[in-house]
Enzyme design. Sequence first.
Site: not given
Ligand code: SIN
Length: 326
Positions: A60, A93-94, A166
Amino acid sequence: MTIPRILVLATGGTIAGAAESATRHDYRPGQITIEELLSRVKELGIPAQLTGRQIANIGSEDMSPAIWASLHAACDAAMNDPECDGIIITHGTDTAEETAFLLDLTLSTHKPVVLVGAMRPATAVGYDGLRNFANAMRVASDCEAAGRGVLVVMGDRVFAARDIRKNRTRGTDAFAGFPRDSVGLVTPSALEWFGAPWRSGEPARFPFRQQLPDVPVLYIHSGITPDYADRLITAETRGIVVCGVGEGNMPDSVRQRLVELAKPGLQVVRASRLGEGLVDREPEDDANGFIAARALSPAKARILLQMLIAAGQDDPAAIQCEFDRR
Ligand code: SIN
């Protein structure tokens, strides 16, 4: 019992990540396809009709305005499709909080829209993605999830897009809400909301635009000098978000330079580099022509400022009113 019909829009992230072994720390996000994820979900036997669509398969950190445009168009179409009851978006999540906030500002959420991710890749021992996905299905199937804006489900908790941050690099409890904590608790079999929907019937706050004005973020640190601001600002720059220390503070020399830049119309928003960084208006903000980010993180303050500038808003007092709105 009616079976909920849920559209799943996949964008990648750790929930679709893979490593060379179940115990390795290093892995690559965005490796497994939506078909593979949904075939694992099917084994859980949860009654729902899931339709998957791969919008992207990225980490992300590579989320872009073009992918946002595809995602927004797919959500918008699903909102108007009588055959769709809710939407789940799988996301890294980033930057999930930025995508969630952008969609929250640009969609009318009369159906549930739920982002979900994972902290451990799909090949890992203790993969949290399946549980988070099952929780997201529980939320996306609930008619009371509508009218709460875009939601993010992580670690048995439901957060509103505006609040979620986050705040840890590791662990399955990496998210927090600020200034509100979670708005609900969820497991695959139970869902409890804290309060009634607060946005029922509201239209989208802004039209979606792929092209947004240039608004950099200036990170304040010890020893920073005004030329750091100069280096970020080009002829195209229309605003700047100060990621300030404490309650949006910065050295006097930097403040003076930003006051000079604000006079001809560059919008200056003061935010905080702290995880729980509430930045209220100071009396001197009036004189300086600055805007206080209130509870928004610098990344979200940037998105809101871009939306407002793109909508033609150039009055700092009116922009402040939009930052004050919850
Ligand atoms: C991302 O954000 O693509 C990598 C990290 C995650 O999904 O926890």
